[in-house]
Design an enzyme around this catalytic site. Structure first.
Site, mmCIF file in Angstrom:
data_model
loop_
_atom_site.group_PDB
_atom_site.id
_atom_site.type_symbol
_atom_site.label_atom_id
_atom_site.label_comp_id
_atom_site.label_asym_id
_atom_site.label_seq_id
_atom_site.Cartn_x
_atom_site.Cartn_y
_atom_site.Cartn_z
ATOM 1 N N GLU A 280 62.492 57.161 7.428
ATOM 2 C CA GLU A 280 61.758 57.415 8.666
ATOM 3 C C GLU A 280 61.002 58.741 8.594
ATOM 4 O OE1 GLU A 280 65.751 55.420 9.740
ATOM 5 O OE2 GLU A 280 65.085 57.062 8.441
ATOM 6 N N CYS B 150 67.986 59.048 13.018
ATOM 7 C CA CYS B 150 68.819 60.205 13.345
ATOM 8 C C CYS B 150 67.962 61.224 14.103
ATOM 9 C CB CYS B 150 69.386 60.823 12.069
ATOM 10 S SG CYS B 150 68.151 61.638 11.026
#
Length: 146
Positions: free
Chosen positions: A59, A87
């Site tokens: 990501e 996260c």
């Protein structure tokens, strides 16, 4: 919200990338960016172990790429499809990059449940201590955002 057939396929593609990461000796996470028509712009896998870089989350790599390679207009229609809920590190990068939407398969809570059932430790906590040195701390920032 129910996913369309195209979105479901893109999310399955992110899961396949997670499997590929695991097969390559890395944690099992994969992500991709797609435009509004469902065309894949870029794919990434977790490479934290093979790169020796704790920030090599898919990501985060996609957020960096999007911020440098796509215009603001191009970003408006982009969606990130990812195997697991990002996260906090990746979430911050996604927000700063301008990616407006993230679709994930496994939630952070579900991931932590899987970790709790294994020998893999969950992310440790850290503490924050501040703010301090005000008004001195405003000097470097004052006027920057004006």
């Amino acid at each position: 919200m129910t996913l369309s057939a195209v979105e479901t396929q893109l999310l399955r593609q992110a899961l396949a990338l997670a499997t590929h990461a695991r097969e390559g000796g890395n944690p099992p996470f994969g992500s991709l960016l797609a435009d509004a028509n469902g065309a894949v712009l870029r794919e990434e896998t977790n490479s934290t172990l093979t790169d020796g870089d704790i920030t090599a989350h898919p990501e985060l790599k996609l957020a960096r790429w999007a911020a440098s390679a796509l215009s603001h207009e191009e970003l408006e229609g982009v969606t990130m499809y990812t195997s697991c809920e990002p996260c906090s590190m990746c979430g911050g990068a996604i927000a700063r990059s301008g990616i407006p939407r993230v679709v994930f398969a496994l939630s952070s809570a579900q991931l932590n449940d899987l970790k709790a059932a294994s020998a893999i430790p969950t992310v440790s906590e850290w503490t924050s201590d501040g703010p301090h040195l005000h008004p001195d701390s405003t000097a470097p920032v004052a006027g920057y955002y004006a």
